[in-house]
Design a protein around this motif. Structure first.
Motif, PDB file in Angstrom:
ATOM      1  N   THR A  29       0.824  -1.203   0.000  1.00  0.00           N
ATOM      2  CA  THR A  29       0.000   0.000   0.000  1.00  0.00           C
ATOM      3  C   THR A  29       0.858   1.252   0.000  1.00  0.00           C
ATOM      4  N   ALA A  30       1.887   1.257   0.860  1.00  0.00           N
ATOM      5  CA  ALA A  30       2.792   2.404   0.940  1.00  0.00           C
ATOM      6  C   ALA A  30       3.512   2.604  -0.382  1.00  0.00           C
ATOM      7  N   ASN A  31       3.973   1.478  -0.956  1.00  0.00           N
ATOM      8  CA  ASN A  31       4.686   1.581  -2.222  1.00  0.00           C
ATOM      9  C   ASN A  31       3.761   2.002  -3.356  1.00  0.00           C
ATOM     10  N   GLU A  32       2.510   1.495  -3.289  1.00  0.00           N
ATOM     11  CA  GLU A  32       1.543   1.875  -4.308  1.00  0.00           C
ATOM     12  C   GLU A  32       1.277   3.367  -4.283  1.00  0.00           C
ATOM     13  N   LYS A  33       1.213   3.938  -3.049  1.00  0.00           N
ATOM     14  CA  LYS A  33       0.991   5.382  -2.918  1.00  0.00           C
ATOM     15  C   LYS A  33       2.139   6.141  -3.542  1.00  0.00           C
ATOM     16  N   LYS A  34       3.367   5.680  -3.243  1.00  0.00           N
ATOM     17  CA  LYS A  34       4.515   6.374  -3.812  1.00  0.00           C
ATOM     18  C   LYS A  34       4.549   6.206  -5.317  1.00  0.00           C
ATOM     19  N   GLY A  35       4.154   5.000  -5.777  1.00  0.00           N
ATOM     20  CA  GLY A  35       4.128   4.750  -7.207  1.00  0.00           C
ATOM     21  C   GLY A  35       3.088   5.601  -7.899  1.00  0.00           C
ATOM     22  N   LYS A  36       1.931   5.719  -7.271  1.00  0.00           N
ATOM     23  CA  LYS A  36       0.843   6.524  -7.816  1.00  0.00           C
ATOM     24  C   LYS A  36       1.249   7.982  -7.933  1.00  0.00           C
ATOM     25  N   ASN A  37       2.051   8.432  -6.968  1.00  0.00           N
ATOM     26  CA  ASN A  37       2.453   9.836  -6.931  1.00  0.00           C
ATOM     27  C   ASN A  37       3.796  10.095  -7.615  1.00  0.00           C
ATOM     28  N   GLU A  38       4.335   9.054  -8.256  1.00  0.00           N
ATOM     29  CA  GLU A  38       5.645   9.205  -8.891  1.00  0.00           C
ATOM     30  C   GLU A  38       5.604  10.331  -9.924  1.00  0.00           C
ATOM     31  N   ASN A  39       6.576  11.210  -9.843  1.00  0.00           N
ATOM     32  CA  ASN A  39       6.692  12.369 -10.747  1.00  0.00           C
ATOM     33  C   ASN A  39       5.600  13.415 -10.530  1.00  0.00           C
ATOM     34  N   LEU A  40       4.835  13.298  -9.428  1.00  0.00           N
ATOM     35  CA  LEU A  40       3.795  14.277  -9.133  1.00  0.00           C
ATOM     36  C   LEU A  40       4.375  15.459  -8.367  1.00  0.00           C
ATOM     37  N   LYS A  68       6.871  12.140   2.008  1.00  0.00           N
ATOM     38  CA  LYS A  68       6.537  10.829   2.586  1.00  0.00           C
ATOM     39  C   LYS A  68       5.737   9.968   1.616  1.00  0.00           C
ATOM     40  N   VAL A  69       5.050  10.608   0.690  1.00  0.00           N
ATOM     41  CA  VAL A  69       4.268   9.860  -0.298  1.00  0.00           C
ATOM     42  C   VAL A  69       4.789  10.116  -1.715  1.00  0.00           C
ATOM     43  N   GLY A  70       6.055  10.513  -1.793  1.00  0.00           N
ATOM     44  CA  GLY A  70       6.713  10.649  -3.090  1.00  0.00           C
ATOM     45  C   GLY A  70       6.300  11.838  -3.920  1.00  0.00           C
ATOM     46  N   VAL A  71       5.836  12.897  -3.260  1.00  0.00           N
ATOM     47  CA  VAL A  71       5.354  14.088  -3.979  1.00  0.00           C
ATOM     48  C   VAL A  71       6.293  15.272  -3.760  1.00  0.00           C
TER      49      VAL A  71
END
Length: 341
Positions: A29-40, A68-71
């Protein structure tokens, strides 16, 4: 005995699978969030005003929290509220803090945004100023005078409401449309006779430049509330980030409230303004971070109806339609729960 042992092993194995599956699920789930927000990149607009948004910017709290969520976070400085909506219409801005009149104009122009929190009531945050030695003593004395104001700003609305209450028409005065960075030197050099403006310029001019407040929202009984706004499409695609944004803003709001001297010092360092001016600004324009109340919605409707009567906006609007209190309610509730843990 062997059957029992085998049964125990099977049960333990099943338990371990559940535990491990849970761990993997959380990690995924954590990785999916970061993946979803990749390059955001979240784009935040900020004006020259003092407030929690500036505290969070100076302390890097948005960057820290969104990382924290890759944004990533990008800041854009605006001179007034209306340009925020031009940027939102072009999908170049996700969040901002603006006054009442720009919100009305933005809605009337069919720009897709939501008011996600009420951050000030603005009763003393906007004022019409005149030089200390000016012969202008009352609003009626403005007739025939040159008045600087940023078109479509909260100062714009205050000026027109003041003229109406005094019985003057807009063409009874000479309205000079200037952004704050242009209006300030014009006012200080006498190129204009009055200036309809907001904080921190009100306190700066009255405390340091011998200006006088001719009228403000409190004396006119005119609200000039401030709002946090978000681009509608962004709120639909990233509701979790909207809540995260509001939680960071609340952290900064509480810092200003609970650490007043430190907040004043931070503002002084950031804006190179004397601390006594900043203290007056905070006194005049208290920061909030609340759901937009029915009272504020009504005040906004009054502003919209008035601007429609002036043809400053070209259609009637229902100001409640852009209010979405769900995010601020969720943010404050989550913070309360986190505090009680």
């Amino acid at each position: 005995m062997i059957k029992k042992l085998r049964g125990s092993i099977l049960i333990l194995t099943a338990i371990m699978i559940v535990i491990l599956t849970g761990c993997v699920s959380k990690t995924t789930t954590a990785n999916e969030k970061k993946g979803k927000n990749e390059n955001l990149t979240v784009n935040i607009g900020i004006q020259q005003s003092l407030g929690p948004l500036l505290i969070a910017k100076e302390k890097g709290w948005f960057e820290e929290e969104f990382a924290k969520v890759g944004v990533k976070v990008n800041w854009t400085v605006f001179q007034s509220g209306p340009p925020h909506f031009e940027a939102m219409a072009a999908n170049r801005l996700d969040f901002g803090a603006v006054g009442n009149s720009p919100v009305v104009a933005g809605q009337a122009a069919n720009i897709e945004f939501k008011e996600i929190a009420n951050v000030s009531d603005g009763l003393k945050g906007n004022a019409i100023l005149v030089p200390g030695n000016s012969p202008i003593q009352t609003l009626k004395d403005l007739k025939g005078k040159k008045i600087a104001v940023a078109k479509g700003s909260s100062g714009f609305n205050l000026l027109y409401r003041a003229l109406e209450k005094t019985g003057l028409k807009p063409n009874d005065v000479k309205i000079i449309q200037l952004q704050p960075d242009e209006a300030q030197p014009a006012f200080e050099t006498g190129a204009v006779d009055a200036w309809s403006i907001w904080e921190p310029f009100v306190s700066l001019q009255t405390l340091k430049k011998n200006a006088r407040v001719l009228a403000d929202g409190k004396s006119l009984n005119v609200y000039s509330p401030g709002f946090l706004i978000a681009r509608t499409e962004f709120t639909k695609e990233h509701p979790d980030l909207v809540v995260r944004f509001l939680k960071v803003f609340e952290k900064a709001h509480l810092f200003e409230k609970e650490n007043r001297n430190k907040a004043i010092q931070l503002y002084a360092d950031a804006k190179k303004i004397d601390k006594d001016v900043i203290s007056k600004v905070l006194e005049n324009n208290e920061s909030l971070n609340l759901p937009t109340s029915e009272e504020i919605i009504k005040a906004q409707q009054d502003t919209a109806d008035f601007q429609y009567s002036l043809k400053a906006i070209t259609k009637k609007i229902d100001t409640s339609k852009v209010v979405d209190n769900s995010y601020i309610k969720q943010a404050l509730q989550e913070l309360k729960e986190e505090q009680n843990k």
